[in-house]
Design an enzyme around this catalytic site. Sequence first.
Site, PDB file in Angstrom:
ATOM      1  N   CYS A 121       0.842  -1.191   0.000  1.00 47.81           N
ATOM      2  CA  CYS A 121       0.000   0.000   0.000  1.00 47.81           C
ATOM      3  C   CYS A 121       0.881   1.246   0.000  1.00 47.81           C
ATOM      4  CB  CYS A 121      -0.937   0.098   1.191  1.00 47.81           C
ATOM      5  SG  CYS A 121      -2.052  -1.290   1.348  1.00 47.81           S
TER       6      CYS A 121
ATOM      7  N   ARG B 228       3.712  -0.203  -4.874  1.00 46.17           N
ATOM      8  CA  ARG B 228       3.469  -0.741  -3.537  1.00 46.17           C
ATOM      9  C   ARG B 228       2.140  -1.480  -3.425  1.00 46.17           C
ATOM     10  NH1 ARG B 228       6.811   1.335   0.093  1.00 46.17           N
ATOM     11  NH2 ARG B 228       5.403   0.666   1.731  1.00 46.17           N
TER      12      ARG B 228
ATOM     13  N   TRP C 203      -2.872  -2.637  -1.583  1.00 48.06           N
ATOM     14  CA  TRP C 203      -2.589  -4.055  -1.800  1.00 48.06           C
ATOM     15  C   TRP C 203      -3.350  -4.767  -0.684  1.00 48.06           C
ATOM     16  CZ3 TRP C 203      -0.436  -8.233   0.774  1.00 48.06           C
ATOM     17  CH2 TRP C 203      -0.060  -9.332  -0.011  1.00 48.06           C
TER      18      TRP C 203
ATOM     19  N   ASN D 161      -1.246   1.901   5.736  1.00 42.09           N
ATOM     20  CA  ASN D 161      -0.427   0.865   5.114  1.00 42.09           C
ATOM     21  C   ASN D 161       0.054  -0.045   6.236  1.00 42.09           C
ATOM     22  OD1 ASN D 161       1.614  -0.624   3.843  1.00 42.09           O
ATOM     23  ND2 ASN D 161       3.072   1.047   3.955  1.00 42.09           N
ATOM     24  N   GLY D 162      -0.377  -1.307   6.215  1.00 43.42           N
ATOM     25  CA  GLY D 162       0.049  -2.241   7.263  1.00 43.42           C
ATOM     26  C   GLY D 162      -1.085  -3.143   7.678  1.00 43.42           C
TER      27      GLY D 162
ATOM     28  N   GLU E 104      15.947 -17.877 -10.420  1.00 45.94           N
ATOM     29  CA  GLU E 104      15.567 -16.490 -10.700  1.00 45.94           C
ATOM     30  C   GLU E 104      14.860 -16.384 -12.056  1.00 45.94           C
ATOM     31  OE1 GLU E 104      15.209 -13.924  -9.077  1.00 45.94           O
ATOM     32  OE2 GLU E 104      15.302 -12.261 -10.473  1.00 45.94           O
TER      33      GLU E 104
ATOM     34  N   LYS F 233      11.080 -14.977 -12.562  1.00 47.84           N
ATOM     35  CA  LYS F 233      10.754 -13.861 -13.462  1.00 47.84           C
ATOM     36  C   LYS F 233       9.608 -14.251 -14.381  1.00 47.84           C
ATOM     37  CE  LYS F 233      12.165 -11.259 -11.873  1.00 47.84           C
ATOM     38  NZ  LYS F 233      13.014 -11.234 -10.743  1.00 47.84           N
TER      39      LYS F 233
ATOM     40  N   GLU G 174       6.196 -14.600 -12.356  1.00 47.99           N
ATOM     41  CA  GLU G 174       5.575 -13.416 -11.749  1.00 47.99           C
ATOM     42  C   GLU G 174       5.016 -12.427 -12.766  1.00 47.99           C
ATOM     43  OE1 GLU G 174       7.944 -10.909  -9.174  1.00 47.99           O
ATOM     44  OE2 GLU G 174       9.726 -11.281 -10.351  1.00 47.99           O
TER      45      GLU G 174
ATOM     46  N   HIS H  21      16.025 -36.898 -10.508  1.00 44.67           N
ATOM     47  CA  HIS H  21      15.389 -37.332  -9.262  1.00 44.67           C
ATOM     48  C   HIS H  21      13.908 -36.962  -9.225  1.00 44.67           C
ATOM     49  CE1 HIS H  21      19.244 -38.545  -7.665  1.00 44.67           C
ATOM     50  NE2 HIS H  21      19.734 -37.370  -8.075  1.00 44.67           N
TER      51      HIS H  21
ATOM     52  N   LYS I  82       5.620  -4.301  -5.010  1.00 39.89           N
ATOM     53  CA  LYS I  82       7.079  -4.181  -5.028  1.00 39.89           C
ATOM     54  C   LYS I  82       7.673  -4.357  -3.636  1.00 39.89           C
ATOM     55  CE  LYS I  82      10.968  -3.177  -7.032  1.00 39.89           C
ATOM     56  NZ  LYS I  82      11.504  -4.310  -7.811  1.00 39.89           N
TER      57      LYS I  82
HETATM   58  O1  M6R Z   1      12.740  -5.533  -1.479  1.00 40.75           O
HETATM   59  P1  M6R Z   1      13.207  -6.942  -1.293  1.00 40.75           P
HETATM   60  O2  M6R Z   1      14.419  -7.240  -2.074  1.00 40.75           O
HETATM   61  O3  M6R Z   1      13.372  -7.308   0.151  1.00 40.75           O
HETATM   62  O4  M6R Z   1      12.042  -7.828  -1.885  1.00 40.75           O
HETATM   63  C1  M6R Z   1      12.069  -9.221  -1.791  1.00 40.75           C
HETATM   64  C2  M6R Z   1      11.056  -9.836  -2.712  1.00 40.75           C
HETATM   65  O5  M6R Z   1       9.777  -9.427  -2.366  1.00 40.75           O
HETATM   66  C3  M6R Z   1      11.313  -9.480  -4.177  1.00 40.75           C
HETATM   67  O6  M6R Z   1      12.595  -9.832  -4.574  1.00 40.75           O
HETATM   68  C4  M6R Z   1      10.292 -10.189  -5.100  1.00 40.75           C
HETATM   69  O7  M6R Z   1      10.508 -11.563  -5.067  1.00 40.75           O
HETATM   70  C5  M6R Z   1      10.389  -9.632  -6.520  1.00 40.75           C
HETATM   71  N1  M6R Z   1       9.094  -9.312  -7.001  1.00 40.75           N
HETATM   72  C6  M6R Z   1      10.970 -10.589  -7.484  1.00 40.75           C
HETATM   73  O8  M6R Z   1      11.053 -10.067  -8.755  1.00 40.75           O
END
Ligand code: M6R
Length: 615
Positions: free
Chosen positions: A2, A27, A75, A101-102, A488, A492, A495, A511, A610
Amino acid sequence: MCGIVGYIGKKEAYPVILEGLKRLEYRGYDSAGIVLYDGENLKLSKTKGKVLDLENKFAEEKSTNGSVGIGHTRWATHGIPNDVNSHPHYSNSGDLVIVHNGIIENYASIKQELLKRGYTFTSDTDTEVLINLIEDVKKNEKVKLGKAVQIALNQVVGAYAIAVFDKNKPNEIVVAKLGSPLAIGVGDGEFFIASDATPFLEYTKKAIYLEDEEMAIVRLKKGIKIRKIKDDSLVDPYIQELQLNLEQIVKGGYDHFMLKEIHEQPVAIKDTYRGRLLVKEGIIRMAGIDDNLERILNANRIIVIACGTSWHAGLVSEYIFEDLARIPVEVEYASEFRYRNPVITEKDVVIAISQSGETADTLAAIKLAKSKGAFVFGVCNVVGSSIARETHAGAYTHAGPEIGVASTKAFTTQITVLTLIALKLAKEKGTISKSEFQHHLQELELIPDKVEKALLQDEHIKKVAETYKDAKNCLYLGRGYNFPVALEGALKLKEISYIHAEGYPAAEMKHGPIALIDEQMPVFVIATKKGHYEKVVSNIEEIKSRSGKIIGIVTEGDVDVKNLADHVIEVPETIESLTPLLTTIPLQLLSYHIAVMLDKNVDQPRNLAKSVTVE
Ligand code: M6R
């Protein structure tokens, strides 16, 4: 999660808040709302959807007058994303209004109490409970808004950044923070409130970042008064000069922030090692490490804590620290670490990695490690973030603002910082020869140009993306340093394109995952020359004999994989420990192009935010 924005001053508040919310959409972006005070009445508009939907709604039905107001981009935590659950929320009298926010964890019991006292609720949110608690305190204790907020917050458990406005006291906004970030921009006869400084960059470079358990009464004429929520003591405001520029937070001609950030990596990596990597002198200079060298060198082990992409960078660092510096490393999901009663001692060094510096699980894990006496070192991108402040020492990645929800340049710059640390420790410990150390420095200095070269494959990668965009499942395989890159790459893809993807160490395939392979299954295999190349080629043979589609990420000039694979994407050659900085690039571009071809919202993928400031 948020984003909150507030304004009080001489300007029209609406455009300031609206544009500010657009900048904070990273956010959260499932609903948005703004309330304005026009000198007589509060005018509130909110809607499910993005800030753009809110703008359209305002255009249709509301005037936008008023020089004070607060806004929110959400969010969802409590209550599904819909118009009613969107913020701001009124109190029952309609006098008070809040954005939050929280999470208020004990909202259910407070709600029960308020229901008994005749309060009614229209939404399913914890926030509506909080604003009515504030109203109840204000009425019963006969106190001013600031005091009521303070008393109410002493009754809640959870995390918050809030802005509260009372239409009977239109010259002030009350804000408070615990766990979620909150910045106050100090202008000339005007104040800005926001989850980070980006909404007010063009108006002022002066910012105050509230600390946890602090609240502020922001008054138009009298200025800002900051107090500790618990004991009411006054705090001297510390005004910082912001280093951020507006150009850094716009798309700059790219279609998406993610694409811009992918292309920024050569510069971002250079910015990360600038002033630290001194090749001619043969040294690495990092104040955070230099100042704490003994403590770090005497550590029994390093525990890396992080989430998501940052956790993947942590996994890469496990290879570097163990390989070069011979220090045992454990890499932990912060969310698991904090809840499993881990064994931590004063002899441990914890490295917390976070782009945003606000991730709630990482922050909580840091606090736990500190409470057990461990030395905690932060690797953050956002300067002045909660994690940067909570850690004993640290190193910024200096990647510049990362706005696309999918992390790209944060990953490669985190690896760069961690590589510098590992090399420095290796040199201090004598686990690396002088010539090997120097060779690493030289190779690291060449990485930005090599990343640039890898980016030149973009058109070819687009064609590969076209071939596989309709896949329902994908596998990503890598070994050694490139196993985390496989994870990773898969993250990507899932997501931003919502295609199911899994990353595995290539040798683990036999395995279990090999059972998934048929002619429908694209398998992205990182098969660079340095790092178990022959073994990976054997894994590729195994996939081929089961009709899987093979896309190899290979070293320039590769022949063997080219002969086996359906497609290859080349990256320049480098030393093994630095290959992740190059092999990551085509996987980022592939995910990006696939998501664009599938017409997905690349920068704001569904259900994500984010900055994950809730656990
Ligand atoms: O801000 P941070 O690096 O602590 O965030 C961690 C994860 O939330 C962040 O890397 C998330 O997995 C990304 N959306 C991946 O692209």
